[in-house]
Design a protein around this motif. Structure first.
Motif: not given
Ligand code: FES
Ligand code: FES
Length: 157
Positions: A98-104, A135-137
């Motif tokens: 996970l990076q920003c975690g929004y999609c997580t 996942c936009r990241c």
């Protein structure tokens, strides 16, 4: 208003909802399950994915009244009784998935569903299995690794 009964993460709720209320908005605004997020207005991103009656669904595509009488598991229902992370949550953590975690939250729910249906997927099958979750990241590589780690450990819960 329409009365609905829904079991969410093991707790029974009886609530009045407007017939047009989407399941994701019911879960967030009336039940308080804000771990399930809204990432788009177009049913594309998968951030709102939950388990409904054993099936992975995008909860922005389901009316709350349509889920009446059902069983919902959200990302918040995955942890163990002792507060331990679900194996898929642990694998995301350990593999930096996970990076920003929004999609997580939605991604973890979709990955869990993927292994439930195919405990030993190939890399292509993993990528295909999560194609409904964006996942936009662009962190897909480590997400695939996390799924492979759980599959290799033989955990499918
Ligand atoms: Fe449901 Fe994007 S918020 S698919
Ligand atoms: Fe940022 Fe997936 S980790 S959108």
């Amino acid at each position: 208003m329409t009365k609905i009964n829904l079991t969410v993460d093991g707790v029974v709720y009886a609530d009045d909802v407007e017939p047009r209320t989407l399941l994701v908005h019911y879960l967030r605004e009336q039940v308080g399950k804000v771990g399930t997020v809204v990432g788009c207005d177009t049913s594309n991103c998968g951030a709102c994915t939950v388990d409904l009656n054993g099936q992975s669904v995008k909860s922005c595509t389901v009316l709350a009244v349509g889920a009446d009488g059902g069983q919902v598991t959200t990302i918040e229902g995955l942890e163990g009784a002792d507060g331990s992370l679900h194996p898929m949550q642990q694998a995301f953590h350990e593999n930096h998935a996970l990076q920003c975690g929004y999609c997580t939250p939605g991604m973890i729910m979709a990955c869990r569903d993927l292994l439930k249906n195919n405990p030993h997927p190939s890399e292509d099958e993993i990528r295909e299995g999560i194609e409904g979750n964006l996942c936009r990241c662009t962190g897909y590589q480590n997400i695939v690794k996390a799924v492979q780690a759980v599959a290799d450990a033989g955990v499918t819960a």
